[in-house]
Design an enzyme around this catalytic site. Structure first.
Site, PDB file in Angstrom:
ATOM      1  N   ASP A   1     -11.391  -9.759   3.244  1.00 38.63           N
ATOM      2  CA  ASP A   1     -11.759 -11.428   3.527  1.00 38.63           C
ATOM      3  C   ASP A   1     -12.917 -11.183   4.599  1.00 38.63           C
ATOM      4  O   ASP A   1     -13.367 -10.002   5.009  1.00 38.63           O
ATOM      5  CB  ASP A   1     -10.534 -12.060   4.269  1.00 38.63           C
ATOM      6  CG  ASP A   1      -9.938 -11.591   5.488  1.00 38.63           C
ATOM      7  OD1 ASP A   1      -8.927 -10.644   5.270  1.00 38.63           O
ATOM      8  OD2 ASP A   1     -10.672 -11.598   6.206  1.00 38.63           O
TER       9      ASP A   1
ATOM     10  N   MET B   1      -6.108  -5.493  13.310  1.00 38.90           N
ATOM     11  CA  MET B   1      -5.190  -5.480  14.380  1.00 38.90           C
ATOM     12  C   MET B   1      -4.474  -4.442  14.659  1.00 38.90           C
ATOM     13  O   MET B   1      -3.544  -4.384  15.699  1.00 38.90           O
ATOM     14  CB  MET B   1      -4.051  -6.667  13.805  1.00 38.90           C
ATOM     15  CG  MET B   1      -4.727  -8.035  13.514  1.00 38.90           C
ATOM     16  SD  MET B   1      -3.677  -9.334  12.821  1.00 38.90           S
ATOM     17  CE  MET B   1      -2.431  -9.674  14.412  1.00 38.90           C
ATOM     18  N   GLU B   2      -4.670  -3.277  14.266  1.00 36.14           N
ATOM     19  CA  GLU B   2      -3.858  -1.998  14.582  1.00 36.14           C
ATOM     20  C   GLU B   2      -4.610  -0.855  15.039  1.00 36.14           C
ATOM     21  O   GLU B   2      -4.301  -0.039  15.844  1.00 36.14           O
ATOM     22  CB  GLU B   2      -2.980  -1.641  13.444  1.00 36.14           C
ATOM     23  CG  GLU B   2      -2.055  -2.555  13.053  1.00 36.14           C
ATOM     24  CD  GLU B   2      -2.445  -3.637  12.218  1.00 36.14           C
ATOM     25  OE1 GLU B   2      -3.635  -3.301  11.485  1.00 36.14           O
ATOM     26  OE2 GLU B   2      -1.872  -4.799  11.977  1.00 36.14           O
TER      27      GLU B   2
ATOM     28  N   GLY C   1     -10.996  -7.841   7.951  1.00 38.48           N
ATOM     29  CA  GLY C   1     -11.790  -8.862   7.758  1.00 38.48           C
ATOM     30  C   GLY C   1     -13.333  -8.307   7.770  1.00 38.48           C
ATOM     31  O   GLY C   1     -13.474  -7.609   8.786  1.00 38.48           O
TER      32      GLY C   1
ATOM     33  N   GLU D   1       0.701  -1.222  -0.007  1.00 42.18           N
ATOM     34  CA  GLU D   1       0.084   0.113   0.038  1.00 42.18           C
ATOM     35  C   GLU D   1       0.909   1.492  -0.095  1.00 42.18           C
ATOM     36  O   GLU D   1       0.401   2.313  -0.382  1.00 42.18           O
ATOM     37  CB  GLU D   1      -0.913   0.011   1.190  1.00 42.18           C
ATOM     38  CG  GLU D   1      -1.963  -1.047   1.225  1.00 42.18           C
ATOM     39  CD  GLU D   1      -2.568  -0.795   2.534  1.00 42.18           C
ATOM     40  OE1 GLU D   1      -3.832  -0.672   2.740  1.00 42.18           O
ATOM     41  OE2 GLU D   1      -2.150  -0.885   3.654  1.00 42.18           O
TER      42      GLU D   1
HETATM   43  N1  SAH Z   1       0.714 -11.607   5.239  1.00 47.54           N
HETATM   44  C1  SAH Z   1       0.955 -10.298   5.894  1.00 47.54           C
HETATM   45  C2  SAH Z   1       0.387 -10.594   7.337  1.00 47.54           C
HETATM   46  C3  SAH Z   1      -0.812  -9.715   7.534  1.00 47.54           C
HETATM   47  S1  SAH Z   1      -1.416  -9.863   8.749  1.00 47.54           S
HETATM   48  C4  SAH Z   1       2.520 -10.260   5.839  1.00 47.54           C
HETATM   49  O1  SAH Z   1       3.114 -11.019   5.514  1.00 47.54           O
HETATM   50  O2  SAH Z   1       2.982  -8.918   6.046  1.00 47.54           O
HETATM   51  C5  SAH Z   1      -3.049  -9.133   8.698  1.00 47.54           C
HETATM   52  C6  SAH Z   1      -3.321  -7.760   8.408  1.00 47.54           C
HETATM   53  O3  SAH Z   1      -4.574  -7.295   7.656  1.00 47.54           O
HETATM   54  C7  SAH Z   1      -3.190  -6.980   9.875  1.00 47.54           C
HETATM   55  O4  SAH Z   1      -2.343  -5.894   9.563  1.00 47.54           O
HETATM   56  C8  SAH Z   1      -4.732  -6.769  10.039  1.00 47.54           C
HETATM   57  O5  SAH Z   1      -4.924  -5.568  10.514  1.00 47.54           O
HETATM   58  C9  SAH Z   1      -5.319  -6.863   8.546  1.00 47.54           C
HETATM   59  N2  SAH Z   1      -6.357  -7.970   8.475  1.00 47.54           N
HETATM   60  C10 SAH Z   1      -6.989  -8.374   7.296  1.00 47.54           C
HETATM   61  N3  SAH Z   1      -7.889  -9.496   7.620  1.00 47.54           N
HETATM   62  C11 SAH Z   1      -7.822  -9.545   8.966  1.00 47.54           C
HETATM   63  C12 SAH Z   1      -8.590 -10.558   9.645  1.00 47.54           C
HETATM   64  N4  SAH Z   1      -9.725 -11.402   9.284  1.00 47.54           N
HETATM   65  N5  SAH Z   1      -8.447 -10.489  10.956  1.00 47.54           N
HETATM   66  C13 SAH Z   1      -7.481  -9.679  11.571  1.00 47.54           C
HETATM   67  N6  SAH Z   1      -6.864  -8.855  10.846  1.00 47.54           N
HETATM   68  C14 SAH Z   1      -7.090  -8.603   9.788  1.00 47.54           C
END
Ligand code: SAH
Length: 245
Positions: A207, A183-184, A78, A12
């Site tokens: 998702d 998550m933030e 999500g 992003e």
């Molecule tokens: N694949 C990424 C990890 C992403 S963790 C990497 O390797 O860097 C997921 C990130 O997307 C987090 O920043 C969270 O805020 C967001 N996110 C998207 N879908 C989510 C879900 N179902 N539950 C929790 N966080 C989600």
């Protein structure tokens, strides 16, 4: 006035870095920050990193070390609200931490010593981001649905339909029915509350926080969410510029 633009994911931030004028990279707190201008607006760009503590450190550094006077966050989430689908966008009004539980000392979801469960975004900044979201998606000619409401944050990637349902039901029972989970955001909102710095956030739904969440995720981020974030931030910064002029 320096505007901080926090991206959750490197994909992003990439497009913003390409637009950044007078770019200067500074390392601090084990992180990289990019100072410069977007369409003439002074900005500092940062990756939030993942999880509440990491994002809080990033937000604090943006305010304390780089003098950020407002923070705008873009990322993915999500969808857990009934009608919040992959490809939709949620602009936050408020945040709650779904994993905060100091009961019975404090009510479930209440942040101890703050006497509250939710932290609100700055209403004017959130409205500006909402406008930029609609305009940015319009530029892309995408018919994405834009929602405006509560987002839940916690240190957990929610990737099971039953867990998503239980999480949504428990929050709803307590009067905090969320549209999306990530998550933030709640951590950044709390830091901004502490400093009295306006905050707004948007999340593209990557998702449905169900059993296929991990499958949808990587492809969606590169193909869709990074394009959304770039178009929206681009619009947002242009609008900031107009209102300054
Ligand atoms: N694949 C990424 C990890 C992403 S963790 C990497 O390797 O860097 C997921 C990130 O997307 C987090 O920043 C969270 O805020 C967001 N996110 C998207 N879908 C989510 C879900 N179902 N539950 C929790 N966080 C989600």
């Amino acid at each position: 006035m320096t505007t901080a633009i926090l991206s959750a994911l490197a994909e992003e931030q990439q497009g913003l870095l390409e637009l950044l004028q007078h770019a200067q990279r500074v390392r601090r707190a084990g992180r990289e920050f990019w100072l410069g201008e977007l369409h003439g607006t002074p900005v500092v760009l940062a990756l939030s990193r993942i999880g509440k503590v990491a994002a809080a450190t990033t937000a604090t550094t943006l305010i304390e070390a780089f003098g950020a006077q407002r923070l705008v966050f873009t990322g993915v989430a999500g969808g857990i609200g009934a009608d919040v689908q992959v490809g939709d966008v949620v602009v936050a009004t408020e945040f709650v931490q779904h994993d905060m539980d100091a009961s019975p000392l404090f009510p479930r979801y209440q942040i101890p010593l703050y006497d509250r469960e939710r932290f609100a975004c700055d209403a004017a900044l959130a409205q500006a981001l909402l406008g930029a979201t609609r305009a940015g998606l319009g530029q892309l000619e995408l018919p994405a649905t834009v929602h405006h409401g509560l987002i839940a944050s916690g240190d957990r990637f929610v990737s099971a339909a039953e867990e998503a349902r239980a999480l949504h039901a428990a929050l709803s029972d307590a009067g905090h029915a969320p549209l999306a989970v990530e998550m933030e955001g709640a951590a950044v909102a709390q830091v901004c509350h502490d400093y009295g710095v306006p905050f707004a956030a948007m999340r593209t739904i990557s998702d449905r926080a169900d059993d296929t969440a991990h499958v949808d995720f990587p492809k969606f981020v590169t193909e869709v969410a990074s394009r959304y974030a770039l178009a929206i931030v681009d619009e947002f910064v242009r609008e900031l510029n107009k209102s300054r002029a």
